[in-house]
Design a protein around this motif. Structure first.
Motif, PDB file in Angstrom:
ATOM      1  N   VAL A  74       0.770  -1.209   0.033  1.00  0.00           N
ATOM      2  CA  VAL A  74      -0.045   0.187   0.165  1.00  0.00           C
ATOM      3  C   VAL A  74       0.800   1.122  -0.092  1.00  0.00           C
ATOM      4  O   VAL A  74       0.587   2.165  -0.722  1.00  0.00           O
ATOM      5  N   GLU A  75       2.019   1.345   0.652  1.00  0.00           N
ATOM      6  CA  GLU A  75       2.555   2.653   0.895  1.00  0.00           C
ATOM      7  C   GLU A  75       3.349   2.853  -0.405  1.00  0.00           C
ATOM      8  O   GLU A  75       3.742   3.794  -0.714  1.00  0.00           O
ATOM      9  N   GLU A  76       3.905   1.712  -0.955  1.00  0.00           N
ATOM     10  CA  GLU A  76       4.583   1.763  -2.132  1.00  0.00           C
ATOM     11  C   GLU A  76       3.472   2.572  -3.112  1.00  0.00           C
ATOM     12  O   GLU A  76       4.263   3.082  -4.337  1.00  0.00           O
ATOM     13  N   ILE A  77       2.428   2.257  -3.222  1.00  0.00           N
ATOM     14  CA  ILE A  77       1.401   2.997  -4.266  1.00  0.00           C
ATOM     15  C   ILE A  77       1.738   4.726  -4.180  1.00  0.00           C
ATOM     16  O   ILE A  77       1.641   5.363  -5.095  1.00  0.00           O
ATOM     17  N   GLY A  78       2.049   5.141  -2.973  1.00  0.00           N
ATOM     18  CA  GLY A  78       2.333   6.488  -2.707  1.00  0.00           C
ATOM     19  C   GLY A  78       1.030   7.453  -3.014  1.00  0.00           C
ATOM     20  O   GLY A  78       1.334   8.616  -3.240  1.00  0.00           O
ATOM     21  N   ASP A  79      -0.273   7.120  -2.680  1.00  0.00           N
ATOM     22  CA  ASP A  79      -1.333   7.762  -2.940  1.00  0.00           C
ATOM     23  C   ASP A  79      -1.826   8.163  -1.225  1.00  0.00           C
ATOM     24  O   ASP A  79      -2.549   7.250  -0.896  1.00  0.00           O
ATOM     25  N   LEU A  87     -10.964   0.415   0.442  1.00  0.00           N
ATOM     26  CA  LEU A  87     -11.288  -0.710  -0.360  1.00  0.00           C
ATOM     27  C   LEU A  87     -10.444  -0.808  -1.689  1.00  0.00           C
ATOM     28  O   LEU A  87      -9.787  -1.712  -2.369  1.00  0.00           O
ATOM     29  N   GLU A  88     -10.325   0.627  -2.264  1.00  0.00           N
ATOM     30  CA  GLU A  88      -9.478   0.866  -3.332  1.00  0.00           C
ATOM     31  C   GLU A  88      -8.020   0.673  -3.144  1.00  0.00           C
ATOM     32  O   GLU A  88      -7.362   0.147  -3.733  1.00  0.00           O
ATOM     33  N   ALA A  89      -7.501   0.597  -1.684  1.00  0.00           N
ATOM     34  CA  ALA A  89      -5.996   0.616  -1.405  1.00  0.00           C
ATOM     35  C   ALA A  89      -5.973  -1.069  -1.239  1.00  0.00           C
ATOM     36  O   ALA A  89      -4.954  -1.466  -1.799  1.00  0.00           O
ATOM     37  N   ILE A  90      -7.027  -1.882  -0.908  1.00  0.00           N
ATOM     38  CA  ILE A  90      -6.791  -3.251  -0.891  1.00  0.00           C
ATOM     39  C   ILE A  90      -6.665  -3.661  -2.503  1.00  0.00           C
ATOM     40  O   ILE A  90      -5.638  -4.562  -2.875  1.00  0.00           O
ATOM     41  N   ARG A  91      -7.479  -3.075  -3.243  1.00  0.00           N
ATOM     42  CA  ARG A  91      -7.214  -3.531  -4.913  1.00  0.00           C
ATOM     43  C   ARG A  91      -6.044  -3.428  -5.398  1.00  0.00           C
ATOM     44  O   ARG A  91      -5.274  -4.229  -6.010  1.00  0.00           O
ATOM     45  N   LEU A  92      -5.541  -2.012  -5.222  1.00  0.00           N
ATOM     46  CA  LEU A  92      -4.224  -1.597  -5.667  1.00  0.00           C
ATOM     47  C   LEU A  92      -2.972  -2.541  -5.130  1.00  0.00           C
ATOM     48  O   LEU A  92      -2.294  -2.885  -5.954  1.00  0.00           O
ATOM     49  N   ALA A  93      -3.224  -2.812  -3.833  1.00  0.00           N
ATOM     50  CA  ALA A  93      -2.072  -3.376  -3.260  1.00  0.00           C
ATOM     51  C   ALA A  93      -2.048  -5.002  -3.890  1.00  0.00           C
ATOM     52  O   ALA A  93      -1.066  -5.370  -3.912  1.00  0.00           O
ATOM     53  N   CYS A  94      -3.341  -5.602  -4.028  1.00  0.00           N
ATOM     54  CA  CYS A  94      -3.454  -6.833  -4.387  1.00  0.00           C
ATOM     55  C   CYS A  94      -2.896  -6.906  -5.998  1.00  0.00           C
ATOM     56  O   CYS A  94      -2.032  -7.911  -6.287  1.00  0.00           O
ATOM     57  N   VAL A  95      -3.204  -5.555  -6.744  1.00  0.00           N
ATOM     58  CA  VAL A  95      -2.737  -5.695  -8.211  1.00  0.00           C
ATOM     59  C   VAL A  95      -1.088  -5.844  -8.167  1.00  0.00           C
ATOM     60  O   VAL A  95      -0.435  -6.328  -8.905  1.00  0.00           O
ATOM     61  N   SER A  96      -0.687  -4.845  -7.190  1.00  0.00           N
ATOM     62  CA  SER A  96       0.750  -4.680  -6.930  1.00  0.00           C
ATOM     63  C   SER A  96       1.544  -6.172  -6.838  1.00  0.00           C
ATOM     64  O   SER A  96       2.504  -6.404  -7.146  1.00  0.00           O
ATOM     65  N   GLY A  97       0.629  -6.772  -5.647  1.00  0.00           N
ATOM     66  CA  GLY A  97       1.204  -8.293  -5.265  1.00  0.00           C
ATOM     67  C   GLY A  97       1.183  -9.195  -6.465  1.00  0.00           C
ATOM     68  O   GLY A  97       2.195  -9.957  -6.632  1.00  0.00           O
ATOM     69  N   PHE A  98       0.241  -9.097  -7.288  1.00  0.00           N
ATOM     70  CA  PHE A  98       0.087  -9.972  -8.562  1.00  0.00           C
ATOM     71  C   PHE A  98       1.202  -9.855  -9.342  1.00  0.00           C
ATOM     72  O   PHE A  98       1.735 -10.841 -10.077  1.00  0.00           O
ATOM     73  N   ALA A  99       1.294  -8.309  -9.730  1.00  0.00           N
ATOM     74  CA  ALA A  99       2.386  -8.225 -10.651  1.00  0.00           C
ATOM     75  C   ALA A  99       3.726  -8.798 -10.388  1.00  0.00           C
ATOM     76  O   ALA A  99       4.343  -9.261 -11.135  1.00  0.00           O
TER      77      ALA A  99
END
Length: 205
Positions: A74-79, A87-99
């Motif tokens: 989450v922190e690496e998203i920097g937003d 809920l959007e933080a969860i989604r973006l963190a999951c996307v980062s993890g999948f990548a």
């Protein structure tokens, strides 16, 4: 012999971890010796002991190279606006993890942990998996509790239950992908499943 610089020592350590990944994946952790890892890296066993106390220490260092604490994702998203959009933080963190998981090293190490590692000496793969799962579920629960406080989570869904549902889905996806990574894109499939799951969690206006 001249003393190695910090950069040279770090490069040696990384080379040993790279070699450990390859040998563990081929032979399994219990059947791999430090001597085999050293030979595979083109080094002596003494080089291994210079950097690692034993095989368990080396194994943990190899695992640490691919650890993905949820909060760090989450922190690496920097937003900073995500503080009001858990809920959007969860989604973006999951996307980062999948990548990350689609990178060869991440897939190799997780395959070793799940499929090529038995309880051996100080190495307990089940305990390691449980620790990672508990960290992930705890972080998800915190974000879902925040969503509930902000009125963004369905009123009939407890954050703790939502966290378990999401964690179970992610675990199933992860194991399906490890078994069949050549046919299944965890990034593509994961995006779809997480977005769908969070949509079901979200309170409707």
């Amino acid at each position: 012999m001249a003393r190695k610089t910090k950069a040279e020592a770090a490069a040696t350590r990384e080379a040993l971890l790279d070699a450990a990944e390859e040998v563990f994946l081929e032979k399994g952790v219990a059947r791999t010796s430090l001597e085999q890892i050293a030979r595979h890296a083109g080094m002596t066993r003494g080089a291994v002991y210079w950097h690692f106390k034993n095989k368990a220490d080396l194994f943990q260092a190899m695992l640490n190279r691919v650890r993905m604490p949820f909060q760090e994702l989450v922190e690496e998203i920097g937003d900073p606006s995500l503080a009001d959009a858990p809920l959007e933080a969860i989604r973006l963190a999951c996307v980062s993890g999948f990548a990350r998981l689609e990178r060869p090293r991440y897939r190799r190490v997780h395959a070793i942990l799940i499929h090529h590692c038995e309880v051996f000496g100080d190495i307990d793969p089940l305990a390691m998996q449980n620790e990672m799962a508990e960290e992930s579920c705890g972080a998800l629960r915190d974000y879902l509790q925040s969503a509930a406080r902000l009125g963004q989570l369905r009123e009939d869904l407890a954050p703790e239950v939502a966290a378990k549902l999401l964690q179970s889905m992610l675990g199933g996806l992860f194991h399906d992908w490890l078994r069949n990574h050549e046919q299944l894109s965890i990034l593509e499939q994961g995006n779809l499943l997480v977005e769908t799951q969070l949509g079901l969690f979200r309170r409707q206006a």
